[in-house]
Design a protein around this motif. Structure first.
Motif, PDB file in Angstrom:
ATOM      1  N   PHE A  86      -2.634  11.099   1.523  1.00  0.00           N
ATOM      2  CA  PHE A  86      -1.570  10.847   2.486  1.00  0.00           C
ATOM      3  C   PHE A  86      -2.106  10.895   3.916  1.00  0.00           C
ATOM      4  N   CYS A  87      -3.142  11.693   4.149  1.00  0.00           N
ATOM      5  CA  CYS A  87      -3.800  11.702   5.455  1.00  0.00           C
ATOM      6  C   CYS A  87      -4.341  10.314   5.783  1.00  0.00           C
ATOM      7  N   LYS A  88      -5.042   9.710   4.832  1.00  0.00           N
ATOM      8  CA  LYS A  88      -5.591   8.369   5.059  1.00  0.00           C
ATOM      9  C   LYS A  88      -4.480   7.336   5.219  1.00  0.00           C
ATOM     10  N   LEU A  89      -3.397   7.490   4.452  1.00  0.00           N
ATOM     11  CA  LEU A  89      -2.279   6.563   4.584  1.00  0.00           C
ATOM     12  C   LEU A  89      -1.635   6.672   5.962  1.00  0.00           C
ATOM     13  N   THR A  90      -1.506   7.900   6.467  1.00  0.00           N
ATOM     14  CA  THR A  90      -0.939   8.118   7.797  1.00  0.00           C
ATOM     15  C   THR A  90      -1.782   7.446   8.872  1.00  0.00           C
ATOM     16  N   ARG A  91      -3.091   7.614   8.786  1.00  0.00           N
ATOM     17  CA  ARG A  91      -3.981   6.990   9.761  1.00  0.00           C
ATOM     18  C   ARG A  91      -3.960   5.467   9.629  1.00  0.00           C
ATOM     19  N   PHE A  92      -3.838   4.985   8.395  1.00  0.00           N
ATOM     20  CA  PHE A  92      -3.774   3.535   8.173  1.00  0.00           C
ATOM     21  C   PHE A  92      -2.514   2.957   8.800  1.00  0.00           C
ATOM     22  N   CYS A  93      -1.387   3.655   8.671  1.00  0.00           N
ATOM     23  CA  CYS A  93      -0.137   3.188   9.289  1.00  0.00           C
ATOM     24  C   CYS A  93      -0.261   3.165  10.811  1.00  0.00           C
ATOM     25  N   LEU A 147      -8.889  -1.506   6.988  1.00  0.00           N
ATOM     26  CA  LEU A 147      -9.205  -0.997   5.655  1.00  0.00           C
ATOM     27  C   LEU A 147     -10.496  -0.173   5.604  1.00  0.00           C
ATOM     28  N   PRO A 148     -11.592  -0.588   6.264  1.00  0.00           N
ATOM     29  CA  PRO A 148     -12.809   0.236   6.206  1.00  0.00           C
ATOM     30  C   PRO A 148     -12.609   1.654   6.709  1.00  0.00           C
ATOM     31  N   ASP A 149     -11.663   1.846   7.629  1.00  0.00           N
ATOM     32  CA  ASP A 149     -11.401   3.186   8.150  1.00  0.00           C
ATOM     33  C   ASP A 149     -11.008   4.154   7.041  1.00  0.00           C
ATOM     34  N   MET A 150     -10.352   3.657   6.002  1.00  0.00           N
ATOM     35  CA  MET A 150      -9.891   4.522   4.924  1.00  0.00           C
ATOM     36  C   MET A 150     -11.036   4.998   4.037  1.00  0.00           C
ATOM     37  N   THR A 155     -11.518  14.405   6.295  1.00  0.00           N
ATOM     38  CA  THR A 155     -11.462  15.862   6.260  1.00  0.00           C
ATOM     39  C   THR A 155     -12.829  16.426   6.624  1.00  0.00           C
ATOM     40  N   LEU A 156     -12.863  17.711   6.960  1.00  0.00           N
ATOM     41  CA  LEU A 156     -14.128  18.374   7.245  1.00  0.00           C
ATOM     42  C   LEU A 156     -14.929  18.556   5.963  1.00  0.00           C
ATOM     43  N   LYS A 162      -7.736  19.680   7.088  1.00  0.00           N
ATOM     44  CA  LYS A 162      -7.709  18.982   8.366  1.00  0.00           C
ATOM     45  C   LYS A 162      -7.545  17.494   8.095  1.00  0.00           C
ATOM     46  N   CYS A 163      -6.807  16.808   8.971  1.00  0.00           N
ATOM     47  CA  CYS A 163      -6.637  15.358   8.852  1.00  0.00           C
ATOM     48  C   CYS A 163      -7.172  14.732  10.128  1.00  0.00           C
ATOM     49  N   LEU A 164      -8.414  14.278  10.081  1.00  0.00           N
ATOM     50  CA  LEU A 164      -9.091  13.756  11.263  1.00  0.00           C
ATOM     51  C   LEU A 164      -8.635  12.332  11.550  1.00  0.00           C
ATOM     52  N   ASP A 165      -8.582  11.982  12.838  1.00  0.00           N
ATOM     53  CA  ASP A 165      -8.170  10.621  13.192  1.00  0.00           C
ATOM     54  C   ASP A 165      -9.330   9.645  13.118  1.00  0.00           C
TER      55      ASP A 165
END
Length: 314
Positions: A86-93, A147-150, A155-156, A162-165
């Motif tokens: 969900f962290c990755k989904l949040t950043r993707f949105c 997409l590559p960002d995901m 996380t650390l 942690k949910c890193l941007d």
């Protein structure tokens, strides 16, 4: 910054971003709801450009719905309890909102450019089907860029709380390379296209007396809105995101510089500013109306009533 020997003001992030995200969530939902209502009520007056404006609103709603989870995280001292996926989904949105907004603002700019510079040669041939197809293409391009960002860890190294941007310290060098390319394709190229369109539009407006006065006013209003969005939201975000990544690389190499903490704080401020685009984009819905001043005042009044209603006596 993980794996770093250079001190930075981490507490500033926890104190600053929750309040910004909370305010943008409330104001953004009210403003986008009001703006979309105004758009639908005036759909036939504004032409096929409405398809782009509608998609701009969808990117805002997509981002706004993720903000409460970030507020909870920062309120818990940046602790993320919703899982890595969900962290990755949040950043993707967030990325879909950011680069989708830039993409659809560019489409609107090109549409306005064609309407003024080539009103007879081009505009009569543009249909709803064309604008819908271009919108789908924008969504696809933005998704491919994001997409590559995901695939970068969010996380650390030793914890998922942690949910890193961006990404953790083990991958920051590769992420900077990706971010620079992303900045070029997702921000710089659309920005220069928009500047070129409106530079030519201003030149045509100044030289031509036959252009409708209302159309001139709408074009100038939209130019002001675009300049506001790029200056306040988009330019600081990309500048300080890449500078902060570079600072993290230097810090990882134990090369501390006096400006690293300043860049870190500026980066956190730019994260708050770029989030504002979801609250400022509704200005695009309203710029075509003659009574834009009254529309904006009414929109702000409704946002203020929503914010203050919980504190009013019953």
């Amino acid at each position: 910054m993980e794996n770093s020997t250079c001190p930075v003001s981490r507490r500033f992030t926890v104190r600053f971003l929750p309040y910004v995200y909370s305010s943008v969530f409330i104001v953004g939902l009210v403003a986008n709801g009001w703006g979309l209502k105004s758009l639908l009520q005036n759909w036939n007056k504004l032409g096929n450009v409405n398809v782009f404006v509608l998609n701009l609103g969808l990117t805002d709603i997509l981002h706004l719905l993720t903000l409460p989870f970030l507020v909870v995280s920062y309120a818990m001292d940046r602790r993320w309890i919703f899982g890595d996926a969900f962290c990755k989904l949040t950043r993707f949105c967030f990325n879909l909102n950011l680069y989708g907004s830039i993409g659809f603002l560019t489409c609107i700019s090109v549409y306005r450019y064609l309407a003024i510079v080539y009103p007879l040669r081009v505009m009569g041939r543009i249909t709803v089907t064309h604008t819908a197809a271009v919108s789908v293409l924008v969504w696809l391009l933005v998704s491919v860029q994001s997409l590559p960002d995901m695939f970068f860890p969010k996380t650390l190294e030793n914890t998922t709380e942690k949910c890193l941007d961006t990404t953790n310290g083990n991958h920051v060098e590769r992420y900077l390379e990706y971010s620079l390319g992303w900045t070029l394709t997702g921000f710089c190229i659309p920005f220069f296209i928009t500047l070129g369109c409106y530079g030519h539009v201003i030149a045509v407006i100044c030289k031509t007396n036959s252009i409708d006065k209302v159309l001139k006013q709408r074009s100038l209003r939209f130019l002001v809105i675009v300049i506001l969005l790029f200056s306040v939201c988009y330019i600081p975000h990309h500048l300080f995101k890449n500078l902060n990544l570079w600072a993290r690389i230097l810090s990882k190499q134990k090369k501390c510089r006096g400006w690293i903490n300043g860049v870190y704080i500026a980066r956190q401020i730019s994260r708050g500013l770029v989030c504002l685009n979801s609250a400022l984009n509704p200005l695009v819905y309203l710029h075509g109306h003659e009574n834009i001043g009254a529309q904006i005042r009414q929109m702000l009044q409704r946002a203020w009533q929503t914010v203050t209603q919980p504190f009013q006596p019953t």
